[in-house]
Design a protein around this motif. Structure first.
Motif, PDB file in Angstrom:
ATOM      1  N   MET A   1     -52.138  44.441  29.025  1.00 21.13           N
ATOM      2  CA  MET A   1     -51.596  43.566  28.015  1.00 21.13           C
ATOM      3  C   MET A   1     -50.974  44.366  26.860  1.00 21.13           C
ATOM      4  O   MET A   1     -49.919  44.002  26.369  1.00 21.13           O
ATOM      5  N   LEU A   2     -51.636  45.425  26.444  1.00 14.60           N
ATOM      6  CA  LEU A   2     -51.084  46.237  25.369  1.00 14.60           C
ATOM      7  C   LEU A   2     -49.823  46.959  25.804  1.00 14.60           C
ATOM      8  O   LEU A   2     -48.941  47.216  24.975  1.00 14.60           O
ATOM      9  N   ALA A   6     -46.386  46.790  23.786  1.00 12.69           N
ATOM     10  CA  ALA A   6     -45.739  48.042  23.369  1.00 12.69           C
ATOM     11  C   ALA A   6     -44.304  48.100  23.891  1.00 12.69           C
ATOM     12  O   ALA A   6     -43.401  48.553  23.174  1.00 12.69           O
ATOM     13  N   ALA A   7     -44.077  47.640  25.119  1.00 14.52           N
ATOM     14  CA  ALA A   7     -42.724  47.629  25.680  1.00 14.52           C
ATOM     15  C   ALA A   7     -41.824  46.676  24.897  1.00 14.52           C
ATOM     16  O   ALA A   7     -40.658  46.985  24.633  1.00 14.52           O
ATOM     17  N   ILE A   8     -42.361  45.527  24.503  1.00 16.34           N
ATOM     18  CA  ILE A   8     -41.572  44.563  23.737  1.00 16.34           C
ATOM     19  C   ILE A   8     -41.237  45.124  22.357  1.00 16.34           C
ATOM     20  O   ILE A   8     -40.090  45.057  21.902  1.00 16.34           O
ATOM     21  N   LEU A   9     -42.226  45.714  21.695  1.00 19.29           N
ATOM     22  CA  LEU A   9     -41.992  46.272  20.361  1.00 19.29           C
ATOM     23  C   LEU A   9     -41.023  47.453  20.412  1.00 19.29           C
ATOM     24  O   LEU A   9     -40.086  47.535  19.614  1.00 19.29           O
ATOM     25  N   THR A  10     -41.213  48.337  21.378  1.00 16.12           N
ATOM     26  CA  THR A  10     -40.302  49.471  21.537  1.00 16.12           C
ATOM     27  C   THR A  10     -38.899  48.990  21.898  1.00 16.12           C
ATOM     28  O   THR A  10     -37.905  49.504  21.386  1.00 16.12           O
ATOM     29  N   GLY A  11     -38.812  48.005  22.779  1.00 20.00           N
ATOM     30  CA  GLY A  11     -37.516  47.440  23.147  1.00 20.00           C
ATOM     31  C   GLY A  11     -36.805  46.834  21.956  1.00 20.00           C
ATOM     32  O   GLY A  11     -35.595  46.981  21.812  1.00 20.00           O
ATOM     33  N   LEU A  12     -37.568  46.180  21.082  1.00 17.85           N
ATOM     34  CA  LEU A  12     -36.967  45.600  19.882  1.00 17.85           C
ATOM     35  C   LEU A  12     -36.417  46.691  18.961  1.00 17.85           C
ATOM     36  O   LEU A  12     -35.276  46.599  18.493  1.00 17.85           O
ATOM     37  N   ILE A  13     -37.200  47.731  18.744  1.00 19.31           N
ATOM     38  CA  ILE A  13     -36.759  48.818  17.859  1.00 19.31           C
ATOM     39  C   ILE A  13     -35.551  49.538  18.447  1.00 19.31           C
ATOM     40  O   ILE A  13     -34.555  49.771  17.753  1.00 19.31           O
TER      41      ILE A  13
END
Length: 78
Positions: A1-2, A6-13
């Motif tokens: 889940m983390l 992390a992939a979503i947050l990194t993808g956003l940045i």
């Protein structure tokens, strides 16, 4: 889940930075920006093929360049 978060947050940045550094206006929503960043990271991973786990600043910059390449391809094709 983390890993997914992390992939979503990194993808956003990465997506935001790729849109910021790309010359010209890039009309995308939040979800498209996240997907752009994730896809840019995948493209950069395929090109560099380092295979080393963890965060590396060179990989992060390559992900931004990968996102910019995808923006360019999208604007040329569509």
């Amino acid at each position: 889940m983390l890993n997914i978060l992390a992939a979503i947050l990194t993808g956003l940045i990465v997506g935001i930075l790729a849109r910021f550094f790309y010359p010209g206006a890039v009309d995308m929503g939040l979800l498209q920006t996240i997907l752009l960043g994730i896809a840019g990271s995948l493209v950069a991973g395929l090109v560099t093929h380092r295979g080393a786990p963890g965060f590396h600043s060179a990989g992060f910059f390559a992900s931004i360049l990968g996102g910019m390449v995808l923006i360019f391809i999208g604007t040329v094709l569509f």
